[in-house]
Write an enzyme that holds these catalytic residues in place. Structure first.
Site, mmCIF file in Angstrom:
data_model
loop_
_atom_site.group_PDB
_atom_site.id
_atom_site.type_symbol
_atom_site.label_atom_id
_atom_site.label_comp_id
_atom_site.label_asym_id
_atom_site.label_seq_id
_atom_site.Cartn_x
_atom_site.Cartn_y
_atom_site.Cartn_z
ATOM 1 N N HIS A 28 0.844 -1.211 0.000
ATOM 2 C CA HIS A 28 0.000 0.000 0.000
ATOM 3 C C HIS A 28 0.877 1.257 0.000
ATOM 4 O O HIS A 28 0.581 2.230 -0.705
ATOM 5 C CB HIS A 28 -0.870 0.052 1.263
ATOM 6 C CG HIS A 28 -1.803 -1.105 1.440
ATOM 7 N ND1 HIS A 28 -1.712 -1.977 2.492
ATOM 8 C CD2 HIS A 28 -2.866 -1.525 0.700
ATOM 9 C CE1 HIS A 28 -2.691 -2.881 2.408
ATOM 10 N NE2 HIS A 28 -3.394 -2.637 1.332
ATOM 11 N N SER A 176 0.462 -8.959 1.432
ATOM 12 C CA SER A 176 -1.002 -8.917 1.439
ATOM 13 C C SER A 176 -1.455 -8.817 2.885
ATOM 14 O O SER A 176 -0.850 -9.442 3.769
ATOM 15 C CB SER A 176 -1.553 -10.205 0.814
ATOM 16 O OG SER A 176 -2.927 -10.345 1.133
HETATM 17 P P1 AMP Z 1 -6.272 -3.919 -0.467
HETATM 18 O O1 AMP Z 1 -6.142 -3.121 0.777
HETATM 19 O O2 AMP Z 1 -5.808 -5.331 -0.337
HETATM 20 O O3 AMP Z 1 -7.629 -3.783 -1.118
HETATM 21 O O4 AMP Z 1 -5.249 -3.267 -1.489
HETATM 22 C C1 AMP Z 1 -5.313 -1.898 -1.809
HETATM 23 C C2 AMP Z 1 -4.417 -1.621 -2.980
HETATM 24 O O5 AMP Z 1 -3.073 -2.005 -2.644
HETATM 25 C C3 AMP Z 1 -4.799 -2.431 -4.236
HETATM 26 O O6 AMP Z 1 -4.629 -1.598 -5.367
HETATM 27 C C4 AMP Z 1 -3.805 -3.554 -4.210
HETATM 28 O O7 AMP Z 1 -3.538 -4.104 -5.490
HETATM 29 C C5 AMP Z 1 -2.580 -2.848 -3.660
HETATM 30 N N1 AMP Z 1 -1.631 -3.839 -3.109
HETATM 31 C C6 AMP Z 1 -1.914 -4.784 -2.182
HETATM 32 N N2 AMP Z 1 -0.816 -5.556 -1.963
HETATM 33 C C7 AMP Z 1 0.151 -5.073 -2.775
HETATM 34 C C8 AMP Z 1 1.504 -5.447 -3.026
HETATM 35 N N3 AMP Z 1 2.074 -6.471 -2.402
HETATM 36 N N4 AMP Z 1 2.218 -4.726 -3.920
HETATM 37 C C9 AMP Z 1 1.633 -3.677 -4.578
HETATM 38 N N5 AMP Z 1 0.370 -3.273 -4.390
HETATM 39 C C10 AMP Z 1 -0.363 -3.969 -3.510
#
Ligand code: AMP
Length: 276
Positions: A28, A176
């Site tokens: 993030h 993640s």
């Molecule tokens: P989330 O909070 O899981 O919905 O993720 C929010 C944003 O962060 C989304 O655009 C995801 O693709 C991005 N994101 C999550 N994990 C990663 C990562 N390891 N590398 C790059 N972007 C990420």
């Protein structure tokens, strides 16, 4: 909040939007850093969006850390952290949703049929709230990125979508929020996803041109890991997410996979270059 955004726009500033579900990690923060580098006013959002969880999924147990997130967003020099309560985003009865056909139905959509309509609806709302902006999404959720790009094109949102590379742990596991659920054994096993995808790409470099042979190889490596329960492996066009019709022609493709490690389902993907 709208007032703050109107104010910066009046001054001619550009807005960078980073939508998240919180429990912030370096993935993030890389999006926030990209937005910080490119735009004048960075707005990050934290909202665990119930519309994108099906009954029985991990909505209630999704990891949350509002205080830690606020501190991380501040350290990332975010100008505005928007973390609405449920009622601020949705009325009692949501009658309008956005669904992006085709591209939403394979892979994640096959396992989670209502997921992308939930994602598209909340992202459309965030775009409406933020107004014209650049919006930053991770390639970690590669299908989500493609769905959002298509929604923006089809509905003419005044938004430029920027895809950012996957941030990984030193052993290759993609960061993640759901990694927090992994037991030590599952955590140790989870880098098999990237390892298997890389083995698939290496087979192409060594001359393999049959997409199903590449996917089978990747699936076998993941299936050989006792902690992993394979969901899918796919080799697709990076824009349309369609599989190639026949043997691989020179060009760029994407290899994607998902597998369950106990409770958490983890996703990963890499670019695949097929040389001429
Ligand atoms: P989330 O909070 O899981 O919905 O993720 C929010 C944003 O962060 C989304 O655009 C995801 O693709 C991005 N994101 C999550 N994990 C990663 C990562 N390891 N590398 C790059 N972007 C990420």
């Amino acid at each position: 909040m709208r007032w703050a955004l109107d104010e910066v726009r009046r001054e001619g500033a550009t807005v960078g939007l980073v939508p998240t579900m919180g429990y912030l990690h370096e993935g993030h923060l890389s999006l926030m850093a990209a937005a910080r580098a490119d735009t004048d006013f960075v707005m990050a959002t934290i909202f665990v969006n119930p519309l994108q969880f099906a009954p029985g999924e991990d909505l209630a147990s999704y990891p949350r850390d509002p205080d830690g997130d606020r501190a991380k967003a501040e350290a990332a020099d975010v100008d505005l952290l928007f973390s609405p309560e449920h009622d601020e985003m949705y009325s009692d009865q949501v009658l309008t949703t956005v669904s992006v056909g085709g591209i939403s139905q394979s892979m994640e959509g096959a396992t989670r049929p209502t997921h992308f309509a939930g994602v598209a609806t909340v992202v459309a709302k965030l775009f409406a709230i933020a107004g014209p902006c650049r919006a930053y999404f991770g390639e970690k959720d590669f299908q989500q990125l493609a769905v959002i790009r298509k929604m923006v094109a089809d509905l003419s949102f005044p938004v430029e979508v920027i895809g950012c590379p996957i941030v990984r742990e030193p052993d290759g596991l993609a960061l993640s929020s759901r990694n927090a659920y992994l037991t030590p054994d599952q955590r140790e096993a989870a880098p098999v996803l990237e390892r298997a995808l890389k083995a698939g790409a290496a087979s192409v470099r060594a001359g393999e041109r049959d997409p199903s042979a590449v996917c089978t190889l990747i699936g076998e490596i993941i299936a050989a890991e006792p902690e992993a329960e394979l969901d899918y492996v796919a080799l697709v066009d990076p824009a349309t997410l369609e599989p190639p019709a026949g043997i691989l022609e020179p060009g760029t493709y994407r290899l994607l996979t998902a597998a369950r490690f106990g409770i958490p389902r983890l996703l990963d993907n890499i670019a695949l270059e097929v040389p001429g």
